[in-house]
Enzyme design. Sequence first.
Site, short mmCIF file in Angstrom:
data_model
loop_
_atom_site.label_atom_id
_atom_site.label_comp_id
_atom_site.label_asym_id
_atom_site.label_seq_id
_atom_site.Cartn_x
_atom_site.Cartn_y
_atom_site.Cartn_z
N GLU A 41 -7.51 8.35 1.92
CA GLU A 41 -7.65 9.39 2.94
C GLU A 41 -6.54 10.41 2.66
OE1 GLU A 41 -6.26 10.13 7.43
OE2 GLU A 41 -7.33 8.24 7.14
N ARG A 45 -2.55 17.80 6.04
CA ARG A 45 -1.24 18.25 6.55
C ARG A 45 -0.54 19.14 5.53
NH1 ARG A 45 1.31 12.53 8.79
NH2 ARG A 45 -0.64 11.67 9.60
N THR A 69 -6.52 14.27 9.25
CA THR A 69 -5.92 15.35 10.03
C THR A 69 -6.82 16.59 10.05
OG1 THR A 69 -3.81 14.53 9.11
CG2 THR A 69 -3.69 16.39 10.61
N LYS A 129 -11.65 6.63 15.24
CA LYS A 129 -10.33 6.26 14.74
C LYS A 129 -9.46 5.88 15.94
CE LYS A 129 -6.29 8.35 12.46
NZ LYS A 129 -5.82 9.50 11.64
#
Length: 213
Positions: A41, A45, A69, A129
């Site tokens: 993943e 960011r 994110t 999640k």
Amino acid sequence: MDSVIEKLSEIKIVPVLVLEDVRAGLKMCEVLVENGLPAAEVTFRTSAAEKIIREAAKEFPELYLGAGTILNTGDLHRAFDAGAKFAVAPGFNPTVIKEAVENDFAFAPGVCTPSEVEQAVELGCKFLKFFPAEAAGGVKMLKSIIAPYRHLGICFMPTGGVTSANAADYLAIKEVAAVGGTWLGKAEDIKAENWDAVAKAVKAAVELKNHLA
């Protein structure tokens, strides 16, 4: 979506990576593949995330790539256009969820309360999640959240504070497809190009996964 959940259930541990540099990011992907954990993943960011996913998708087709994110619809489309197979977010954003559902993108919003679970299901999202997993109450909290909604077929990927010491506890929960391996690919090791240390951690994660199989 079912195929994504099935694939994540096979992988069990998905390394969560914050990668600043494309070259180092691709090397990290190479280490994952070579050491038997072909999944990652890559979090959005950093400005390098999209390019890393795009290049890794070409160079390592066996790598099951996700994007993390994802905070807006623009990044959502960028991630999947680059080659991501799934995407996740730390929080619950109805706009992003609706966009993902409309485009048939495998997207897991971040949830840690029953109300967020209900809203996600209402919007057509059952892949969730659990974040921040440990800070939100850990395994005990997740089990409590699942109980009233188990019959709806929801599925979770806990991330945040998950380690080699507690990953097995999360993965023992039937509704958990995989965990986010935040302890893999530490920023300091990647920056220092300490690939031996990274490989050692990856191999240990593979051993843990195999033990659970």
